[in-house]
Design a protein around this motif. Structure first.
Motif, PDB file in Angstrom:
ATOM      1  N   ALA A 246      42.232 -40.232 -14.897  1.00  0.00           N
ATOM      2  CA  ALA A 246      41.955 -40.636 -16.294  1.00  0.00           C
ATOM      3  C   ALA A 246      43.132 -41.613 -16.972  1.00  0.00           C
ATOM      4  O   ALA A 246      44.168 -41.145 -16.991  1.00  0.00           O
ATOM      5  CB  ALA A 246      41.662 -39.658 -17.165  1.00  0.00           C
ATOM      6  N   LEU A 247      42.540 -42.858 -17.644  1.00  0.00           N
ATOM      7  CA  LEU A 247      43.361 -43.680 -18.262  1.00  0.00           C
ATOM      8  C   LEU A 247      42.735 -44.148 -19.631  1.00  0.00           C
ATOM      9  O   LEU A 247      41.578 -44.103 -19.620  1.00  0.00           O
ATOM     10  CB  LEU A 247      43.540 -44.623 -17.595  1.00  0.00           C
ATOM     11  N   LEU A 248      43.570 -44.266 -20.517  1.00  0.00           N
ATOM     12  CA  LEU A 248      43.139 -44.857 -21.828  1.00  0.00           C
ATOM     13  C   LEU A 248      42.202 -43.894 -22.480  1.00  0.00           C
ATOM     14  O   LEU A 248      41.214 -44.395 -23.106  1.00  0.00           O
ATOM     15  CB  LEU A 248      42.582 -46.144 -21.635  1.00  0.00           C
ATOM     16  N   GLY A 249      41.919 -42.750 -22.337  1.00  0.00           N
ATOM     17  CA  GLY A 249      40.949 -41.866 -22.470  1.00  0.00           C
ATOM     18  C   GLY A 249      39.567 -41.917 -22.092  1.00  0.00           C
ATOM     19  O   GLY A 249      38.716 -41.240 -22.478  1.00  0.00           O
ATOM     20  N   LEU A 250      39.493 -42.815 -20.910  1.00  0.00           N
ATOM     21  CA  LEU A 250      38.282 -43.076 -20.288  1.00  0.00           C
ATOM     22  C   LEU A 250      38.120 -41.962 -19.213  1.00  0.00           C
ATOM     23  O   LEU A 250      38.696 -41.448 -18.635  1.00  0.00           O
ATOM     24  CB  LEU A 250      38.322 -44.310 -19.694  1.00  0.00           C
ATOM     25  N   PRO A 251      36.733 -41.642 -19.416  1.00  0.00           N
ATOM     26  CA  PRO A 251      36.261 -40.638 -18.189  1.00  0.00           C
ATOM     27  C   PRO A 251      36.260 -41.494 -16.769  1.00  0.00           C
ATOM     28  O   PRO A 251      36.089 -42.485 -16.417  1.00  0.00           O
ATOM     29  CB  PRO A 251      34.838 -40.343 -18.537  1.00  0.00           C
ATOM     30  N   ARG A 252      36.607 -40.533 -15.631  1.00  0.00           N
ATOM     31  CA  ARG A 252      36.541 -41.302 -14.345  1.00  0.00           C
ATOM     32  C   ARG A 252      35.704 -40.353 -13.558  1.00  0.00           C
ATOM     33  O   ARG A 252      35.827 -39.077 -13.535  1.00  0.00           O
ATOM     34  CB  ARG A 252      38.073 -41.067 -13.767  1.00  0.00           C
ATOM     35  N   VAL A 253      34.926 -40.790 -12.605  1.00  0.00           N
ATOM     36  CA  VAL A 253      33.770 -39.843 -11.946  1.00  0.00           C
ATOM     37  C   VAL A 253      33.811 -40.197 -10.441  1.00  0.00           C
ATOM     38  O   VAL A 253      33.140 -39.619  -9.475  1.00  0.00           O
ATOM     39  CB  VAL A 253      32.426 -40.265 -12.476  1.00  0.00           C
ATOM     40  N   MET A 254      34.926 -41.034  -9.932  1.00  0.00           N
ATOM     41  CA  MET A 254      34.959 -41.404  -8.643  1.00  0.00           C
ATOM     42  C   MET A 254      36.317 -41.203  -8.045  1.00  0.00           C
ATOM     43  O   MET A 254      36.890 -42.081  -7.668  1.00  0.00           O
ATOM     44  CB  MET A 254      34.314 -42.490  -8.089  1.00  0.00           C
ATOM     45  N   SER A 255      36.883 -40.153  -8.066  1.00  0.00           N
ATOM     46  CA  SER A 255      38.420 -39.967  -7.904  1.00  0.00           C
ATOM     47  C   SER A 255      38.706 -38.836  -6.636  1.00  0.00           C
ATOM     48  O   SER A 255      39.911 -38.943  -6.273  1.00  0.00           O
ATOM     49  CB  SER A 255      39.200 -39.506  -9.087  1.00  0.00           C
ATOM     50  N   THR A 256      37.883 -38.011  -6.528  1.00  0.00           N
ATOM     51  CA  THR A 256      37.993 -37.054  -5.561  1.00  0.00           C
ATOM     52  C   THR A 256      37.136 -36.799  -4.426  1.00  0.00           C
ATOM     53  O   THR A 256      35.870 -37.274  -4.834  1.00  0.00           O
ATOM     54  CB  THR A 256      38.242 -35.696  -6.231  1.00  0.00           C
ATOM     55  N   GLU A 257      37.143 -35.964  -3.544  1.00  0.00           N
ATOM     56  CA  GLU A 257      36.226 -35.736  -2.378  1.00  0.00           C
ATOM     57  C   GLU A 257      35.236 -34.937  -3.261  1.00  0.00           C
ATOM     58  O   GLU A 257      33.793 -35.313  -2.909  1.00  0.00           O
ATOM     59  CB  GLU A 257      36.724 -34.727  -1.510  1.00  0.00           C
ATOM     60  N   GLU A 258      35.357 -34.204  -4.130  1.00  0.00           N
ATOM     61  CA  GLU A 258      34.159 -33.505  -5.006  1.00  0.00           C
ATOM     62  C   GLU A 258      33.363 -34.356  -5.597  1.00  0.00           C
ATOM     63  O   GLU A 258      32.205 -34.386  -5.730  1.00  0.00           O
ATOM     64  CB  GLU A 258      34.796 -32.572  -6.042  1.00  0.00           C
ATOM     65  N   ASP A 259      33.908 -35.430  -6.320  1.00  0.00           N
ATOM     66  CA  ASP A 259      33.153 -36.379  -6.894  1.00  0.00           C
ATOM     67  C   ASP A 259      32.438 -37.284  -6.090  1.00  0.00           C
ATOM     68  O   ASP A 259      31.153 -37.415  -6.388  1.00  0.00           O
ATOM     69  CB  ASP A 259      34.265 -37.657  -7.585  1.00  0.00           C
ATOM     70  N   TYR A 260      32.809 -37.531  -4.821  1.00  0.00           N
ATOM     71  CA  TYR A 260      31.811 -38.049  -4.031  1.00  0.00           C
ATOM     72  C   TYR A 260      30.658 -37.452  -3.274  1.00  0.00           C
ATOM     73  O   TYR A 260      29.376 -37.949  -3.283  1.00  0.00           O
ATOM     74  CB  TYR A 260      32.691 -38.841  -2.597  1.00  0.00           C
ATOM     75  N   ARG A 261      31.105 -36.050  -3.157  1.00  0.00           N
ATOM     76  CA  ARG A 261      29.878 -35.269  -2.790  1.00  0.00           C
ATOM     77  C   ARG A 261      28.907 -35.019  -3.765  1.00  0.00           C
ATOM     78  O   ARG A 261      27.663 -35.079  -3.504  1.00  0.00           O
ATOM     79  CB  ARG A 261      30.585 -33.881  -2.475  1.00  0.00           C
ATOM     80  N   TYR A 262      29.292 -35.127  -4.975  1.00  0.00           N
ATOM     81  CA  TYR A 262      28.131 -34.684  -6.164  1.00  0.00           C
ATOM     82  C   TYR A 262      27.343 -35.977  -6.114  1.00  0.00           C
ATOM     83  O   TYR A 262      26.342 -36.001  -6.196  1.00  0.00           O
ATOM     84  CB  TYR A 262      29.103 -34.980  -7.589  1.00  0.00           C
ATOM     85  N   MET A 263      27.891 -37.367  -6.041  1.00  0.00           N
ATOM     86  CA  MET A 263      26.874 -38.549  -6.152  1.00  0.00           C
ATOM     87  C   MET A 263      26.314 -38.607  -4.838  1.00  0.00           C
ATOM     88  O   MET A 263      25.025 -39.092  -4.915  1.00  0.00           O
ATOM     89  CB  MET A 263      27.807 -39.487  -6.307  1.00  0.00           C
ATOM     90  N   LEU A 264      26.791 -38.324  -3.787  1.00  0.00           N
ATOM     91  CA  LEU A 264      26.090 -38.479  -2.405  1.00  0.00           C
ATOM     92  C   LEU A 264      24.765 -37.508  -2.384  1.00  0.00           C
ATOM     93  O   LEU A 264      23.919 -37.642  -1.685  1.00  0.00           O
ATOM     94  CB  LEU A 264      26.975 -38.311  -1.265  1.00  0.00           C
ATOM     95  N   ASP A 265      25.100 -36.276  -2.814  1.00  0.00           N
ATOM     96  CA  ASP A 265      24.179 -35.376  -2.924  1.00  0.00           C
ATOM     97  C   ASP A 265      23.100 -35.479  -3.965  1.00  0.00           C
ATOM     98  O   ASP A 265      21.939 -35.252  -3.802  1.00  0.00           O
ATOM     99  CB  ASP A 265      24.704 -33.794  -3.279  1.00  0.00           C
ATOM    100  N   ALA A 266      23.436 -35.981  -4.997  1.00  0.00           N
ATOM    101  CA  ALA A 266      22.620 -36.457  -6.260  1.00  0.00           C
ATOM    102  C   ALA A 266      21.628 -37.320  -5.988  1.00  0.00           C
ATOM    103  O   ALA A 266      20.363 -37.051  -6.107  1.00  0.00           O
ATOM    104  CB  ALA A 266      23.433 -36.873  -7.215  1.00  0.00           C
ATOM    105  N   VAL A 267      21.868 -38.366  -5.081  1.00  0.00           N
ATOM    106  CA  VAL A 267      20.561 -39.177  -4.450  1.00  0.00           C
ATOM    107  C   VAL A 267      21.117 -39.469  -2.990  1.00  0.00           C
ATOM    108  O   VAL A 267      21.738 -40.141  -2.618  1.00  0.00           O
ATOM    109  CB  VAL A 267      20.922 -40.542  -5.164  1.00  0.00           C
ATOM    110  N   ASP A 268      20.417 -38.176  -2.359  1.00  0.00           N
ATOM    111  CA  ASP A 268      20.547 -38.275  -0.818  1.00  0.00           C
ATOM    112  C   ASP A 268      19.767 -39.204  -0.127  1.00  0.00           C
ATOM    113  O   ASP A 268      18.623 -39.055   0.046  1.00  0.00           O
ATOM    114  CB  ASP A 268      20.471 -36.886  -0.504  1.00  0.00           C
ATOM    115  N   SER A 269      20.657 -40.416   0.429  1.00  0.00           N
ATOM    116  CA  SER A 269      19.866 -41.478   1.278  1.00  0.00           C
ATOM    117  C   SER A 269      20.758 -42.102   2.141  1.00  0.00           C
ATOM    118  O   SER A 269      22.146 -42.089   1.621  1.00  0.00           O
ATOM    119  CB  SER A 269      19.264 -42.338   0.187  1.00  0.00           C
ATOM    120  N   PRO A 270      20.452 -42.639   3.224  1.00  0.00           N
ATOM    121  CA  PRO A 270      21.230 -43.327   4.122  1.00  0.00           C
ATOM    122  C   PRO A 270      21.984 -44.672   3.400  1.00  0.00           C
ATOM    123  O   PRO A 270      22.741 -45.153   3.889  1.00  0.00           O
ATOM    124  CB  PRO A 270      20.258 -43.809   5.360  1.00  0.00           C
TER     125      PRO A 270
END
Length: 406
Positions: A246-270
C-alpha cells in the motif's frame, strides 16, 4: 518461452530494427495515444501491426505483435464512478477489435492512481550504470512534506518519518520538484501524466474505497469482460501491483499469491489469468516466485522477467532494479518452473503452451546512458538481460545437462 520485447511505438528510441538485432521473436505494444476508457479502433490497431512488421527501409521485419500491454482500465472503472459503465463497454469493443486483428493476449493492471512508483528513475549503481529505485524514506518525504497527504505521517514508522523529515529539509527546490516528477511518472509511454493536484483529487475519491470494496469493483470488471474474452479466444492477464504494498493510503489488491488466487477463483475461466512479473512480486520477501509459478502456472499467460535487490526484509521497504540474474529472486529456479509448466501444457495439448516472455526493464549501460530512453527501458540494458535469460533457458534445456525435452 516466446521471447518478446516491449515497444512504445514509432517514437520509441529503440527501433524495430534494433529489436530484430536483439533477437526477440515478437513485440509487446499498446496504443498509448488513446485516452483511457476510449475505444481502440481497427484502424489504429492495424497501423500498429504494420509498424511492427516493417523495418526502417520498408522491408518486412518478420516480427509480430504478440501481446497487448496494456489495454488500460480507467480510474472510473476502478472507482465505479463517472462513465465507468461506458468504459467497460468500450473495453469489450476494444477487445473484439484486437481479437479480430489476430491478437490473443492482453495485459492490464488494477492499480489505483499510479501504475508504478519509483523515487529515482536513474539511480547510479556500482558499475557506473543506472537503474530505477524506490527509496521508502524519499517516498515518505514526498508523501508527508510535498504532497502533504492528510494522515500520511501515521502510515510510517517513527524512524522512517524522522529520516523523511531530515531528507526533505536537505533538499533543494529543484530536488523536491524532481522527486515529485519521479513519483508521479506513472506508466511509461502513457499520455496521461498527473500533477500533485490531480493525485490528491484521486486520493480524495479513493478515501471511501476500502481494499475489500476495490476487490469487489475488480470482480465486477472481471465478470463483465472475462466472458467476452473467452468467447473471443482472448487471454486476459493482470499485472501485479508495483510496488506490491500500500502507498498513499490507497488499497492494493494484486500484491500476493493470495490476491491472485482470490481473483482467479472469483471468475474461473481460461481467459482470466495473470502476468507473472518477477520484479514487482519479487519486491516482497514473502512472495515465493518459483512456487507461485508451480502453483498458479496454468493461469500464467504472460511473463515479465526482471530482478530487484531489496534494501531489507521488510514487506514495505526500499529496493532497486538489479541485473536480471543479480537480484533477490532466484531466476534460474523460476525459469526452471516456467519450462516445467510449458512442458506440462504441451503434453496436455494446449495451444498456448509457449508462454510469451519479455526481459522487463534493465539497467542503463554503455550508450544507454546518453540516450535518455523511457525510464527502465534502455536498449542495451534490456538486450543484456534478454541474453542472460536466454542463456539460462538454453542451459536448462540442454539435452545432456538440462531438463527433459519438451
Amino acid at each position: 518461452m516466446r521471447q518478446t520485447w516491449r515497444w512504445f511505438g514509432p517514437k520509441d528510441l529503440t527501433s524495430i530494427d534494433d529489436i530484430m538485432q536483439a533477437g526477440a521473436a515478437g513485440v509487446v505494444s499498446a496504443l498509448h495515444h488513446v485516452p483511457n476508457g476510449a475505444v481502440w479502433t481497427p484502424e489504429d490497431i492495424a497501423r500498429r501491426h504494420e509498424e511492427i512488421a516493417t523495418r526502417k527501409d520498408g522491408s518486412a521485419s518478420g516480427l509480430t505483435w504478440d501481446v497487448v500491454e496494456s489495454l488500460p482500465v480507467s480510474e472510473d472503472v476502478k472507482k465505479q464512478k463517472g462513465d465507468w459503465r461506458e468504459h467497460i463497454e468500450n473495453y469489450k469493443i476494444s477487445m473484439r477489435h484486437l481479437a479480430e486483428s489476430g491478437l490473443e493476449t492482453i495485459c492490464y493492471n488494477f492499480m489505483p492512481v499510479l501504475d508504478w512508483t519509483r523515487t529515482d528513475l536513474r539511480w547510479e549503481v556500482a558499475h557506473g550504470g543506472s537503474c530505477m529505485r524506490f527509496d521508502i524514506n524519499d517516498f515518505a518525504a514526498f508523501d508527508i512534506h510535498i504532497l502533504k497527504r492528510p494522515g500520511a505521517p501515521v502510515d510510517y514508522s517513527n524512524v522512517i518519518a524522522d529520516e523523511a523529515a531530515r531528507r526533505f529539509e536537505a533538499m533543494s527546490e529543484d530536488e523536491k520538484k524532481q522527486l515529485s516528477r519521479n513519483v508521479t511518472m506513472g506508466l511509461p509511454g502513457s499520455t496521461e501524466s498527473m500533477t500533485l493536484e490531480d493525485v490528491q483529487a484521486h486520493l480524495d475519491e479513493y478515501g471511501a474505497i476500502s481494499r475489500d470494496r476495490l476487490r469487489a469493483h475488480f470482480v465486477t470488471f472481471l465478470e463483465e469482460v472475462v466472458p467476452v474474452a473467452e468467447k473471443l479466444g482472448l487471454r486476459l492477464c493482470c499485472h501485479p501491483d508495483d510496488p506490491p504494498f500500500a502507498l498513499l493510503g490507497l488499497p492494493r489488491v494484486m500484491s500476493t499469491e493470495e490476491d491472485y488466487r482470490y481473483m482467479l477463483d472469483a471468475v474461473d475461466s481460461p481467459a482470466n489469468g495473470m502476468t507473472l512479473c518477477s520484479g514487482s512480486l519479487g519486491v516482497r520477501p514473502d512472495n515465493d516466485l518459483p512456487g507461485m509459478m508451480e502453483r498458479l502456472g496454468s493461469k500464467v499467460h504472460f511473463l515479465h522477467l526482471r530482478n530487484v535487490k531489496r534494501g531489507s526484509d521488510d514487506i514495505v521497504g526500499s529496493f532497486h532494479e538489479a541485473e536480471h540474474l543479480g537480484g533477490d529472486t532466484d531466476m534460474v529456479a523460476l525459469i526452471a518452473a516456467i519450462l516445467t509448466e510449458e512442458r506440462r501444457r504441451k503434453q496436455a495439448g494446449r495451444k498456448d503452451w509457449e508462454i510469451p516472455m519479455r526481459p522487463d526493464h534493465g539497467q542503463d549501460i554503455l550508450d544507454d546512458l546518453g540516450r535518455r530512453s523511457q525510464p527502465g527501458y534502455p536498449t542495451i540494458g534490456r538486450m543484456k538481460g534478454l541474453a542472460e535469460l536466454r542463456g539460462v533457458i538454453t542451459a536448462l534445456e540442454h539435452a545432456q545437462f538440462g531438463l527433459p525435452a519438451r
